[in-house]
Write a protein that holds these residues in place. Structure first.
Motif, PDB file in Angstrom:
ATOM      1  N   LEU A  86      38.083 -99.139 -76.476  1.00  0.00           N
ATOM      2  CA  LEU A  86      38.621 -98.645 -75.206  1.00  0.00           C
ATOM      3  C   LEU A  86      37.474 -97.995 -74.442  1.00  0.00           C
ATOM      4  O   LEU A  86      37.110 -96.858 -74.705  1.00  0.00           O
ATOM      5  N   LEU A  87      36.917 -98.734 -73.508  1.00  0.00           N
ATOM      6  CA  LEU A  87      35.752 -98.217 -72.781  1.00  0.00           C
ATOM      7  C   LEU A  87      36.130 -96.995 -71.963  1.00  0.00           C
ATOM      8  O   LEU A  87      37.063 -97.026 -71.163  1.00  0.00           O
ATOM      9  N   SER A  88      35.394 -95.922 -72.153  1.00  0.00           N
ATOM     10  CA  SER A  88      35.685 -94.704 -71.415  1.00  0.00           C
ATOM     11  C   SER A  88      34.451 -94.262 -70.655  1.00  0.00           C
ATOM     12  O   SER A  88      33.423 -93.955 -71.250  1.00  0.00           O
ATOM     13  N   ILE A  89      34.535 -94.240 -69.311  1.00  0.00           N
ATOM     14  CA  ILE A  89      33.405 -93.717 -68.555  1.00  0.00           C
ATOM     15  C   ILE A  89      33.728 -92.333 -68.018  1.00  0.00           C
ATOM     16  O   ILE A  89      33.106 -91.847 -67.095  1.00  0.00           O
ATOM     17  N   GLY A  90      34.730 -91.691 -68.636  1.00  0.00           N
ATOM     18  CA  GLY A  90      35.080 -90.363 -68.167  1.00  0.00           C
ATOM     19  C   GLY A  90      34.965 -89.298 -69.216  1.00  0.00           C
ATOM     20  O   GLY A  90      35.532 -88.218 -69.070  1.00  0.00           O
ATOM     21  N   HIS A  91      34.227 -89.581 -70.289  1.00  0.00           N
ATOM     22  CA  HIS A  91      34.173 -88.585 -71.363  1.00  0.00           C
ATOM     23  C   HIS A  91      33.493 -87.300 -70.949  1.00  0.00           C
ATOM     24  O   HIS A  91      33.615 -86.286 -71.634  1.00  0.00           O
ATOM     25  N   SER A  92      32.770 -87.335 -69.838  1.00  0.00           N
ATOM     26  CA  SER A  92      32.178 -86.092 -69.346  1.00  0.00           C
ATOM     27  C   SER A  92      33.266 -85.061 -69.070  1.00  0.00           C
ATOM     28  O   SER A  92      33.029 -83.856 -69.139  1.00  0.00           O
ATOM     29  N   ALA A  93      34.489 -85.536 -68.771  1.00  0.00           N
ATOM     30  CA  ALA A  93      35.577 -84.596 -68.492  1.00  0.00           C
ATOM     31  C   ALA A  93      35.966 -83.826 -69.747  1.00  0.00           C
ATOM     32  O   ALA A  93      36.253 -82.624 -69.680  1.00  0.00           O
ATOM     33  N   PHE A  94      35.988 -84.488 -70.887  1.00  0.00           N
ATOM     34  CA  PHE A  94      36.316 -83.776 -72.127  1.00  0.00           C
ATOM     35  C   PHE A  94      35.221 -82.787 -72.481  1.00  0.00           C
ATOM     36  O   PHE A  94      35.479 -81.654 -72.887  1.00  0.00           O
ATOM     37  N   PHE A  95      33.989 -83.274 -72.318  1.00  0.00           N
ATOM     38  CA  PHE A  95      32.839 -82.409 -72.573  1.00  0.00           C
ATOM     39  C   PHE A  95      32.943 -81.160 -71.710  1.00  0.00           C
ATOM     40  O   PHE A  95      32.784 -80.022 -72.164  1.00  0.00           O
ATOM     41  N   GLY A  96      33.244 -81.384 -70.434  1.00  0.00           N
ATOM     42  CA  GLY A  96      33.335 -80.270 -69.497  1.00  0.00           C
ATOM     43  C   GLY A  96      34.513 -79.367 -69.777  1.00  0.00           C
ATOM     44  O   GLY A  96      34.413 -78.138 -69.686  1.00  0.00           O
ATOM     45  N   LEU A  97      35.653 -79.962 -70.134  1.00  0.00           N
ATOM     46  CA  LEU A  97      36.828 -79.132 -70.394  1.00  0.00           C
ATOM     47  C   LEU A  97      36.572 -78.219 -71.588  1.00  0.00           C
ATOM     48  O   LEU A  97      36.900 -77.026 -71.570  1.00  0.00           O
ATOM     49  N   GLY A  98      35.956 -78.770 -72.631  1.00  0.00           N
ATOM     50  CA  GLY A  98      35.623 -77.929 -73.783  1.00  0.00           C
ATOM     51  C   GLY A  98      34.679 -76.809 -73.386  1.00  0.00           C
ATOM     52  O   GLY A  98      34.870 -75.648 -73.757  1.00  0.00           O
ATOM     53  N   ALA A  99      33.664 -77.160 -72.588  1.00  0.00           N
ATOM     54  CA  ALA A  99      32.686 -76.151 -72.186  1.00  0.00           C
ATOM     55  C   ALA A  99      33.328 -75.067 -71.344  1.00  0.00           C
ATOM     56  O   ALA A  99      33.108 -73.865 -71.555  1.00  0.00           O
ATOM     57  N   TYR A 100      34.114 -75.474 -70.353  1.00  0.00           N
ATOM     58  CA  TYR A 100      34.717 -74.481 -69.471  1.00  0.00           C
ATOM     59  C   TYR A 100      35.758 -73.642 -70.177  1.00  0.00           C
ATOM     60  O   TYR A 100      35.935 -72.459 -69.852  1.00  0.00           O
ATOM     61  N   THR A 101      36.490 -74.237 -71.138  1.00  0.00           N
ATOM     62  CA  THR A 101      37.454 -73.415 -71.886  1.00  0.00           C
ATOM     63  C   THR A 101      36.726 -72.277 -72.569  1.00  0.00           C
ATOM     64  O   THR A 101      37.124 -71.107 -72.463  1.00  0.00           O
ATOM     65  N   THR A 102      35.658 -72.621 -73.271  1.00  0.00           N
ATOM     66  CA  THR A 102      34.891 -71.569 -73.925  1.00  0.00           C
ATOM     67  C   THR A 102      34.343 -70.582 -72.897  1.00  0.00           C
ATOM     68  O   THR A 102      34.430 -69.363 -73.066  1.00  0.00           O
ATOM     69  N   GLY A 103      33.806 -71.118 -71.813  1.00  0.00           N
ATOM     70  CA  GLY A 103      33.214 -70.250 -70.791  1.00  0.00           C
ATOM     71  C   GLY A 103      34.218 -69.267 -70.226  1.00  0.00           C
ATOM     72  O   GLY A 103      33.968 -68.058 -70.168  1.00  0.00           O
ATOM     73  N   VAL A 104      35.371 -69.796 -69.821  1.00  0.00           N
ATOM     74  CA  VAL A 104      36.361 -68.915 -69.203  1.00  0.00           C
ATOM     75  C   VAL A 104      36.877 -67.901 -70.218  1.00  0.00           C
ATOM     76  O   VAL A 104      37.019 -66.706 -69.919  1.00  0.00           O
ATOM     77  N   THR A 113      35.789 -67.923 -81.578  1.00  0.00           N
ATOM     78  CA  THR A 113      37.248 -68.009 -81.564  1.00  0.00           C
ATOM     79  C   THR A 113      37.754 -68.924 -80.460  1.00  0.00           C
ATOM     80  O   THR A 113      38.925 -69.268 -80.428  1.00  0.00           O
ATOM     81  N   THR A 114      36.876 -69.299 -79.535  1.00  0.00           N
ATOM     82  CA  THR A 114      37.352 -70.146 -78.447  1.00  0.00           C
ATOM     83  C   THR A 114      37.374 -71.613 -78.838  1.00  0.00           C
ATOM     84  O   THR A 114      37.962 -72.428 -78.148  1.00  0.00           O
ATOM     85  N   ILE A 115      36.697 -71.945 -79.936  1.00  0.00           N
ATOM     86  CA  ILE A 115      36.581 -73.362 -80.303  1.00  0.00           C
ATOM     87  C   ILE A 115      37.945 -74.032 -80.521  1.00  0.00           C
ATOM     88  O   ILE A 115      38.191 -75.108 -79.968  1.00  0.00           O
ATOM     89  N   PRO A 116      38.846 -73.425 -81.303  1.00  0.00           N
ATOM     90  CA  PRO A 116      40.133 -74.109 -81.522  1.00  0.00           C
ATOM     91  C   PRO A 116      40.868 -74.398 -80.216  1.00  0.00           C
ATOM     92  O   PRO A 116      41.426 -75.487 -80.048  1.00  0.00           O
ATOM     93  N   LEU A 117      40.846 -73.455 -79.298  1.00  0.00           N
ATOM     94  CA  LEU A 117      41.556 -73.678 -78.044  1.00  0.00           C
ATOM     95  C   LEU A 117      40.916 -74.814 -77.258  1.00  0.00           C
ATOM     96  O   LEU A 117      41.606 -75.669 -76.696  1.00  0.00           O
ATOM     97  N   ALA A 118      39.590 -74.832 -77.224  1.00  0.00           N
ATOM     98  CA  ALA A 118      38.888 -75.899 -76.502  1.00  0.00           C
ATOM     99  C   ALA A 118      39.251 -77.253 -77.096  1.00  0.00           C
ATOM    100  O   ALA A 118      39.555 -78.207 -76.370  1.00  0.00           O
ATOM    101  N   VAL A 119      39.226 -77.332 -78.416  1.00  0.00           N
ATOM    102  CA  VAL A 119      39.537 -78.602 -79.076  1.00  0.00           C
ATOM    103  C   VAL A 119      40.976 -79.026 -78.779  1.00  0.00           C
ATOM    104  O   VAL A 119      41.259 -80.185 -78.482  1.00  0.00           O
ATOM    105  N   LEU A 120      41.880 -78.048 -78.827  1.00  0.00           N
ATOM    106  CA  LEU A 120      43.288 -78.371 -78.590  1.00  0.00           C
ATOM    107  C   LEU A 120      43.513 -78.891 -77.178  1.00  0.00           C
ATOM    108  O   LEU A 120      44.147 -79.918 -76.968  1.00  0.00           O
ATOM    109  N   LEU A 121      42.952 -78.178 -76.187  1.00  0.00           N
ATOM    110  CA  LEU A 121      43.142 -78.605 -74.800  1.00  0.00           C
ATOM    111  C   LEU A 121      42.594 -80.006 -74.584  1.00  0.00           C
ATOM    112  O   LEU A 121      43.193 -80.832 -73.893  1.00  0.00           O
ATOM    113  N   CYS A 122      41.447 -80.289 -75.180  1.00  0.00           N
ATOM    114  CA  CYS A 122      40.856 -81.609 -75.000  1.00  0.00           C
ATOM    115  C   CYS A 122      41.679 -82.671 -75.698  1.00  0.00           C
ATOM    116  O   CYS A 122      41.769 -83.805 -75.228  1.00  0.00           O
ATOM    117  N   ALA A 123      42.282 -82.318 -76.823  1.00  0.00           N
ATOM    118  CA  ALA A 123      43.147 -83.285 -77.499  1.00  0.00           C
ATOM    119  C   ALA A 123      44.331 -83.632 -76.609  1.00  0.00           C
ATOM    120  O   ALA A 123      44.712 -84.804 -76.477  1.00  0.00           O
TER     121      ALA A 123
END
Lengths: 437, 298, 341
Positions: C64-82, C93-103
């Motif tokens: 499944l070709l995905s050219i939007g994976h930057s969005a997951f990368f970014g969502l994980g980063a911003y979750t931790t950041g915020v 402690t922010t890692i689980p939430l970032a992973v969950l949101l991206c899932a």
């Protein structure tokens, strides 16, 4: 066709304003002579920079011998490469002139540049390498994103980052970022000067239409403008985002305002000019941001639509005929030719030259100070620097004190003449530095 | 009313450019079955060439012709040397080659002509007074010129694919290259021709859009055009030229109207809004509005 | 020469596995002793490897070709950041939430995959990738908007139990990333050998045949996108801790997606170590091309290298390495086990 996408990427760093100016040096080939610059008694460069937070305080105070290296993390590839390259070349030319005159008390100046492709994470890696592997003594960079990524690291390492090519308010804070200073004028200060001029031109108040870029720089200008008009009889009657300049032009035209302020970045200037022209609107006053100073690419293509557009300028433009007899400009052009610089009239080159000039002045003052030519001495000198670079417009100085790090607090208004295809002065220098002690 | 019309005209003009680029993508797809991700940067390269020719004294239409010819050559050569050998492997290989070409052409343009923004002369009269009024709004000649070019192109492409022998051969090769070869179609030349034609169309898009662009001729001009054009081509159906044009116009108009009238989304989410609409459409018509459904044998 | 055959489960196999682990541990330890900026570079490589592994699940193994994976990368980063900047959370402690949101986002992106296929699906992922920076800029009260979000270094201090200080956060993140990469690789390996893994590969090779053979496409596609997004989101979270300065247009645009795809195919899609090799390539190739020549020439060389890799090494570097090693040693399943896919 509005190039929103990558334009936003490339342009959220306000690159250069330029305005070139002539420079006067008291004697040829002696810019490194402290007597020629504004006198700065050694005792005034007291130690205002703390070293207790440093990873290695002793290294920060150690005298620099042999070569002083200035490291840049900059976009050497990609769409901004031309502009960035011209700035760095301008600085190298200035350093070459200083080296030919004996350097800073015998210490030679060298520039090391690493490419970050305008990418914050690459900038962070570059700065680590510059400090640890290349052994640079001073840093600089382009762009707020890059500055954000490296500010903490360079402060921890107590390596001065001087004249960063950005204008982020957070880094004008000498308490939290003692080892960081920025060169580009603060958006707030620029807008305060714009408003001061509007007050002169419209003493009874006026309606303003504001076109605001949605990136950080644009919002910085927009907010600066709003702050500056507080309590005055200048009112914003309509604001529109610059994402689609055509839509902005039609919306703002409908407001019937007499003044149009472009709170945008370099690519917005031409787009908005053309859009406003094609919408059939000719506002009485059209204010462009100071970084849109390249007449040939940003004003000429718009033809008559750009006539009368105004910008705030702080540098002398060596290509402008009004400086043909300016001794500073003449010296600048002579020096650049001697150095073999290929783009002497380019605004970006002048900017780089001036940054080099400011650095040489700071290094010279540091060498004469009790802390000597060390990173600490340089930082202290930069924190208390008051200097008139010969290529700044006469009447505009660079002023930094331990309590304010704004640097440029005066501008001269210029307006574009579509007929003559050049900028013409619109009055005297407006200096508001007294508001920022 | 005049503001609405002006926004509409802007949208149609933008959309027309997306449509032209989308046509190029569709031509490539219909003749060789892949998407040329580097189409935008190849067009950029030829546009720089056209610009350079104007700086040495040639008129812009001569530059445009040169750009078209170069575009044809580039397309044909790339197809023959880089795409054909690896086509059989999988989609991904062609995609990576296209990504490499994308990077290389952009950097090559920057290398040969430096990355400073360059003002681009227009093929049509583009002064402030060159418009005619429509119900209070201004319709500029250069915008109208772009619309006419799109119409001419779509007519040309339609005619080519459906009424000429060459078009028949191209469709045959795209459908089943082996059968076509057995029937005497010179498949190699047809493939090169397909990419060459796409190159011409792409170059045309470049020369048309650059004078109207906010960044004039710069290294970042064509990337967003490519994005919108890919969306348009996919939205309309990758094998449908009509779909590409409808898609392009739809995206252009949608973007202009949403930016102008829906303030909540308007200024800050133009691309998102346009793409969301497309995704919704794809959910109902998975191969695009005009695309043909694929039948697969197991 | 004939290759040596080693059966899984045999003593020789165990020996190989332990030797492999020891080599990896040795390499990591060696890396940790280098200068701080190299440690940072290696951390960046490991973070990229995790991100590309995520992409590998959707694009490499399931096709499944995905050219939007930057969005997951970014969502994980911003979750931790915020979480760190606005709510003062400790970074780990922010890692689980970032992973969950991206899932969750991955699952949502996987839904259109039920109806839409191939390049058309790539368009959907493109929409996600393009939308992300715009949405971040729109909701600036939460994310800092176009100005970006800056995580100050003191907020990234290593936890107290490590005894490390703020200036040592680099080495702390190095080991955390190494651990995360190890866990990711183990997860990917086990996943690809499970029933879901076989279903993924069947979907990639021939979707209709897979469906006809009983693979539940809906479950496979949405689950895979969810997992893929989650893994790339994990990388994003670590990235935020690494760079500390998040900017929607600086690091999370379509160009980042292109970097991830390039890394995946350079390294070798649908291989376990391909993402790691690809990450090295993506991080270090620009240095090589910049050394050879500055500015635009390096861009030309980079593009040329990409094309050369496709012609000379289409299975990616890991694929080629795998074939080369296969001449010396082959691992065959134990007689009592079924065939590996």
């Amino acid at each position: 066709m509005r190039n929103r996408y990558l334009a936003a990427v490339g342009l959220s760093a306000v690159l250069l304003a330029a305005g070139c100016g002539g420079g006067e040096t008291a004697a040829p080939a002696s810019p490194a002579d402290p007597a020629a610059t504004a006198a700065a008694p050694a005792s005034s460069a007291a130690s205002v920079t703390p070293t207790d937070g440093c990873a290695d305080p002793a290294a920060a105070a150690q005298p620099i011998t042999g070569t002083l290296k200035v490291g840049w993390s900059a976009a050497l590839s990609g769409p901004l490469a031309q502009a960035v390259g011209a700035v760095i070349d301008g600085m190298k030319s200035r350093f070459a002139v200083a080296n030919a005159a004996g350097g800073i008390g015998g210490v030679k100046l060298e520039v090391v540049a690493r490419d970050d492709a305008f990418n914050p994470e690459k900038a962070k890696a570059n700065v680590g390498e510059l400090i640890q592997a290349d052994g640079v003594h001073v840093l600089s960079t382009f762009g707020s994103g890059q500055l954000n990524a490296i500010a903490d690291d360079q402060n921890e390492a107590c390596v001065p980052l001087l004249f960063g090519q950005a204008s982020v308010p957070a880094y004008r804070d000498a308490v939290n970022f003692p080892w960081t200073t920025e060169y580009l004028p603060s958006a707030e200060v620029e807008m305060a000067v714009v408003v001061a001029q509007l007050k002169q031109k419209y003493p009874d108040g006026v309606d303003v239409a504001l076109a605001a870029n949605q990136t950080e720089s644009g919002q910085g200008y927009a907010n600066g403008f709003k702050k500056a008009i507080e309590g005055s009889n200048i009112k914003i009657v309509k604001e529109a985002p610059l994402t689609d300049p055509n839509a902005a032009a039609t919306t703002l035209k409908a407001s019937g305002a007499k003044v149009l302020v472009d709170a945008g970045v370099t690519t917005d200037c031409l787009a908005l000019s053309m859009a406003v022209g094609r919408a059939g609107w000719k506002p009485e006053t059209f204010i462009q941001p100071a970084n849109c100073v390249d007449g040939k690419t940003l004003y000429e293509p718009a033809g008559d639509a750009a006539d009368g557009q105004q910008i705030m300028v702080w540098l002398k433009d060596p290509g402008n005929p009004i400086y043909a007899d300016d001794p500073g400009v003449k010296q600048y052009l002579a020096d650049l030719e001697a150095q073999g610089n290929k783009l002497p009239l380019n605004n970006y080159t002048v900017n780089g030259w001036v940054v080099g000039d400011l650095m040489v002045d700071a290094f010279t003052k540091a060498a004469a100070s009790p802390d000597g030519l060390s990173r600490l001495g340089i930082m202290n000198a930069a924190r208390t620097q008051s200097y008139h670079p010969p290529m700044f417009i006469d009447g505009i100085d660079w002023k930094v004190t331990p309590t304010q790090a704004l640097g440029i607090m005066a501008f001269r208004p210029f307006a574009w003449s579509a007929e003559k295809k050049t900028f013409e002065a619109q009055g005297d220098v407006i200096d508001i530095s007294q508001n920022y002690q | 009313m005049d503001i609405f019309l002006e926004r509409l005209f802007d949208g149609v003009t933008n959309g027309a450019v997306y449509a032209i680029m989308a046509l190029a993508l569709v031509v490539v797809f219909r003749s060789t079955g892949t998407i040329n991700f580097a189409q935008g940067e190849m067009a950029l390269f030829t546009t720089y060439l056209a610009w350079w020719l104007t700086t040495v004294g040639l008129p812009i239409w001569a530059g445009a012709l040169a750009a078209g010819a170069t575009g044809f050559l580039l397309g044909a050569v790339v197809e023959r040397t880089l795409i054909r050998p690896i086509r059989r492997r999988n989609d991904m290989a062609s995609l990576i080659v296209a990504l490499g070409l994308f990077t290389a052409f952009n950097a090559l343009a920057g290398l040969l002509w430096n990355s400073e923004t360059k003002p681009m002369p227009s093929l049509f009269p583009a002064g402030l007074e060159d418009f005619f009024p429509v119900a209070g709004a201004r319709l500029y000649w250069d915008a109208l010129g772009v619309w006419l070019v799109v119409l001419a192109l779509i007519a040309g492409v339609f005619f080519l694919f459906n009424r000429t022998r060459l078009g028949l051969q191209m469709r045959a090769v795209a459908d089943n290259a082996e059968s076509a070869a057995l029937s005497g179609v010179p498949t190699g030349r047809i493939l090169m021709l397909g990419w060459g034609l796409a190159g011409i169309v792409g170059s045309l898009a470049g020369v048309l859009v650059t004078p109207l662009s906010a960044t004039q001729l710069s290294l970042t001009t064509m990337f967003p055009i490519l994005i919108y054009a890919s969306a348009a081509a996919l939205f309309g159906g990758l094998d449908s030229p009509v779909g590409a044009v409808v898609g392009g116009l739809a995206i252009g108009v949608l973007e202009a109207l949403i930016t102008g009238y829906v303030e909540f989304i308007g200024g800050t989410l133009p691309q998102t809004a346009a793409l969301v609409v497309i995704v919704l459409i794809l959910l109902f018509r998975p191969t695009g509005l005009f695309g043909t459904r694929q039948l697969e044998r197991l | 020469m004939t290759p040596i055959h080693v059966r899984t489960g045999s003593a020789a196999h165990r020996g190989l596995q332990i030797a492999g682990l020891a080599a990896a541990a040795g390499a990591l330890l060696l890396g940790a002793t280098m200068e701080a900026f190299r440690v940072g570079q290696l951390t960046n490589v490991m973070i990229f490897a995790i991100a590309i592994s995520g992409l590998n699940l959707a694009t490499g193994y399931t096709g499944l070709l995905s050219i939007g994976h930057s969005a997951f990368f970014g969502l994980g980063a911003y979750t931790t950041g915020v979480m760190v900047v606005t709510y003062g959370a400790a970074p780990m402690t922010t890692i689980p939430l970032a992973v969950l949101l991206c899932a969750v986002l991955g699952f949502v992106v996987g839904l259109p995959a039920l109806r839409i296929r191939g390049l058309y699906l790539a368009l959907v992922t493109l929409a996600v990738g393009v939308a992300f920076p715009e949405v971040v800029r729109r909701f600036e009260d939460l994310t800092g908007g176009a100005a970006g979000l800056v995580i100050r270094s003191r907020q990234l201090a290593p936890p107290e139990w490590t005894g490390l200080t703020v200036p040592q956060r680099g080495i702390w993140l190095y080991w955390v990333s190494a651990a995360a990469l190890l866990i990711t690789l183990v997860l990917v390996r086990n996943l690809t050998r499970s029933r879901l893994g076989i279903a993924m590969i069947a979907t990639r090779d021939n979707e209709i045949a897979a469906a006809a053979s009983g693979v539940r496409l809906a479950t496979v596609k949405t689950t895979v996108f969810g997992l893929s997004g989650a893994v790339t989101g994990l990388a994003g979270s670590l990235f935020a801790m690494y760079v500390g300065a998040l900017s929607p247009d600086g690091s999370f645009t379509l160009l980042k997606s292109i970097e991830l795809i390039t890394g995946l195919f350079l390294g070798g899609a649908a291989t376990l170590f391909g993402p790691v090799v690809g990450a090295f390539a993506v991080v270090y190739l620009p240095y090589f091309t910049a050394d050879l020549a500055s500015g635009h020439v390096s861009g030309v060389i980079f593009g040329a290298v990409l094309i050369a890799i496709v012609f000379l090494m289409p299975e990616g570097i890991a694929g080629v390495a795998g074939r080369f090693l296969g001449r010396f040693i082959r691992i065959a399943p134990h007689e009592n086990q079924g065939e590996r896919p």
